[in-house]
Design an enzyme around this catalytic site. Structure first.
Site, PDB file in Angstrom:
ATOM      1  N   LYS A 148       0.865  -1.191   0.000  1.00  0.00           N
ATOM      2  CA  LYS A 148       0.000   0.000   0.000  1.00  0.00           C
ATOM      3  C   LYS A 148       0.898   1.236   0.000  1.00  0.00           C
ATOM      4  O   LYS A 148       1.602   1.461  -0.975  1.00  0.00           O
ATOM      5  CB  LYS A 148      -0.957  -0.057   1.196  1.00  0.00           C
ATOM      6  CG  LYS A 148      -1.920  -1.267   1.143  1.00  0.00           C
ATOM      7  CD  LYS A 148      -2.936  -1.225   2.265  1.00  0.00           C
ATOM      8  CE  LYS A 148      -3.962  -2.345   2.157  1.00  0.00           C
ATOM      9  NZ  LYS A 148      -3.592  -3.555   2.885  1.00  0.00           N
ATOM     10  N   ARG A 184       3.066  -7.121  -3.419  1.00  0.00           N
ATOM     11  CA  ARG A 184       1.941  -7.567  -2.595  1.00  0.00           C
ATOM     12  C   ARG A 184       2.472  -8.528  -1.535  1.00  0.00           C
ATOM     13  O   ARG A 184       3.229  -9.449  -1.854  1.00  0.00           O
ATOM     14  CB  ARG A 184       0.898  -8.288  -3.454  1.00  0.00           C
ATOM     15  CG  ARG A 184       0.350  -7.442  -4.563  1.00  0.00           C
ATOM     16  CD  ARG A 184      -0.927  -8.032  -5.110  1.00  0.00           C
ATOM     17  NE  ARG A 184      -1.991  -7.816  -4.148  1.00  0.00           N
ATOM     18  CZ  ARG A 184      -2.639  -6.655  -3.998  1.00  0.00           C
ATOM     19  NH1 ARG A 184      -2.341  -5.624  -4.738  1.00  0.00           N
ATOM     20  NH2 ARG A 184      -3.587  -6.537  -3.098  1.00  0.00           N
TER      21      ARG A 184
HETATM   22  N1  DSN Z   1      -9.282  -4.575   1.982  1.00  0.00           N
HETATM   23  C1  DSN Z   1      -7.968  -3.995   1.881  1.00  0.00           C
HETATM   24  C2  DSN Z   1      -8.097  -2.520   1.683  1.00  0.00           C
HETATM   25  O1  DSN Z   1      -8.358  -2.148   0.577  1.00  0.00           O
HETATM   26  O2  DSN Z   1      -7.966  -1.738   2.607  1.00  0.00           O
HETATM   27  C3  DSN Z   1      -7.206  -4.321   3.049  1.00  0.00           C
HETATM   28  O3  DSN Z   1      -7.168  -5.694   3.190  1.00  0.00           O
END
Ligand code: DSN
Length: 428
Positions: free
Chosen positions: A237, A243
């Site tokens: 993220k 990933r």
């Molecule tokens: N569901 C993901 C998100 O987009 O925050 C985290 O697992």
């Protein structure tokens, strides 16, 4: 046009064609899903490396297969870099995902049926924080805290983590563990009050920093490592790696955590992903990454302001991280998150619908929309461009019944994307 990364996929036109379509989608539309990013070419190269060929069950120096001399060095390097980045005692870089990391921590430090206090999914928590839909709620006794009530006074915004509620629930239920961290929460999460409450009731503290790990690494958000017994996160993220997941912990939990990841949860680790994590951890230690995370946060704040000017209500009244959570009902009482996501997809703006606190609609329909700035900040968008994106979103949603007008927004989105190559910043 194919992505420059597909050069070795020859003779498989079906896969090549699909990859070319996805490359076109990612580069000609706007990626606003708060949990996504553009990983660097180096991260992608490591992910596609020779390490995908190797089996290496176990840990460096303690493998169940031969031939792991190099793999041991790779995994040790990833662990060292991660420890250097956050300052923890011990790192486990094997979790395939954030969900695996969280479940491994529960398995390591709890007995079946133990009580855990975590944020409720519809208040911003994650599925693995004990949602009824997750196996975590069946194996452990989750009780939950939430956010304060909505308050439209900008001087005292509501919908923030309700620490009185956290403490009351902790005193009432005496959990074995408290989980901090969220998946749809736009505010900074201070680890210190969680530690105080955990100490008051003798609970362990796990901080799930999946969303903000990159902001922490870049110095834009507080580091939970000095406060928490265990910190989990995803690497793809805001951290902008491949990933995957990872766990940091105090040395007294190291053995139990390692045992829970392997053999407790997983078999052979994905050493190609671990090499890519090592690459990402080095990238995140650079000064340029701190600059990037500061821009991510500044962009989200400006994006939220611009969306508010367009008539959207911001849950909690603003953003202090990489995301903005929108309540769509003030913009248009009939507009659901599901419809908004679908309309924006047609307009070339990729988002996800999301429940908001006390949402009257189901998790499949929702009254909310979650947007994030991590990916498009990598592509080079700044505050002014995010203000433009806010007005494009509002136009598409206002004019959603008129296909030609939505198509015009899509063209303007493509014109904007053409100015911002997500991979340009990595070659500067
Ligand atoms: N569901 C993901 C998100 O987009 O925050 C985290 O697992």
């Amino acid at each position: 046009m194919s992505s420059p990364f597909d050069v070795f996929i020859t003779g498989d036109d079906e896969v090549l064609d699909l990859l070319a379509q996805e490359w076109a989608r990612q580069t000609s539309t706007l990626q606003l899903i708060a949990s996504e990013n553009f990983a660097s070419p180096a991260v992608m190269a490591a992910t596609g490396s020779v390490l995908t060929n190797k089996y290496s069950e176990g840990y460096p120096g303690r493998r169940y297969y031969g031939g792991n001399q190099v793999v041991d060095e790779i995994e040790d390097l990833a662990r060292r870099r991660l420890i250097g980045l956050f300052g923890a005692d011990h790192a486990n870089v094997q979790p395939h995902s954030g969900a695996n990391a969280n479940v491994a921590v529960y398995q390591a430090l709890l007995e079946p049926g133990d009580t855990v206090l975590a944020m409720r999914l519809d208040q911003g928590g994650h599925l693995t924080h004990g949602s009824p839909a997750s196996m975590t709620s069946k194996a452990w006794n989750f009780v939950s805290y939430g956010v304060t009530p909505r308050n439209d006074d900008p001087a005292a915004p509501g919908e923030m983590i309700d620490f009185d509620n956290v403490r009351d629930m902790a005193l009432t239920h005496r959990p074995r563990m408290i989980v901090a961290g969220a998946t749809a929460y736009a505010r900074r999460i201070d680890p210190a009050p969680f530690r105080e409450i955990a100490d008051e009731v003798g609970a362990l503290l796990m901080f799930d920093s999946a969303h903000v790990a990159g902001l922490i690494a870049g110095g834009s958000h507080p580091n939970p490592v000095p406060y928490a017994d265990v910190v989990t996160f995803t690497t793809h993220k805001t951290l902008r790696g491949p990933r995957g997941g990872a766990i940091l912990c105090r040395s007294d939990h190291a053995k139990a955590i390692d045992m829970a990841v392997f053999p407790g949860q997983q078999g052979g680790p994905l050493e190609h992903a671990i090499a890519a994590k090592a690459v990402a951890f080095r990238e995140a230690a650079q000064a340029s990454f701190s600059t990037y995370t500061r821009q991510v946060v500044a962009n989200a704040s400006a994006f939220g302001d611009a969306l508010a000017r367009e008539g959207f209500r911001l849950v909690s009244g603003g953003s202090e991280n990489h995301m903005v959570l929108l309540d769509l009902r003030d913009f248009d009482a009939d507009l659901t998150g599901k419809v908004a996501q679908e309309v924006l997809d047609r307009a070339g703006i990729t988002t996800n619908r999301n429940t908001i606190p006390d949402d009257p609609r189901s998790a499949f329909i929702t009254s909310g929309l979650r947007v994030g700035t991590a990916a498009e900040t990598t592509a080079g968008l700044r505050e002014d461009e995010f203000a433009t994106v806010a007005s494009l979103m509002a136009r598409a949603l206002r004019e959603r019944e008129d296909a030609a007008k939505v198509e015009r927004v899509r063209e303007e989105v493509a014109e904007l994307c053409a100015l911002f190559d997500p991979y340009a910043s990595f070659t500067k």
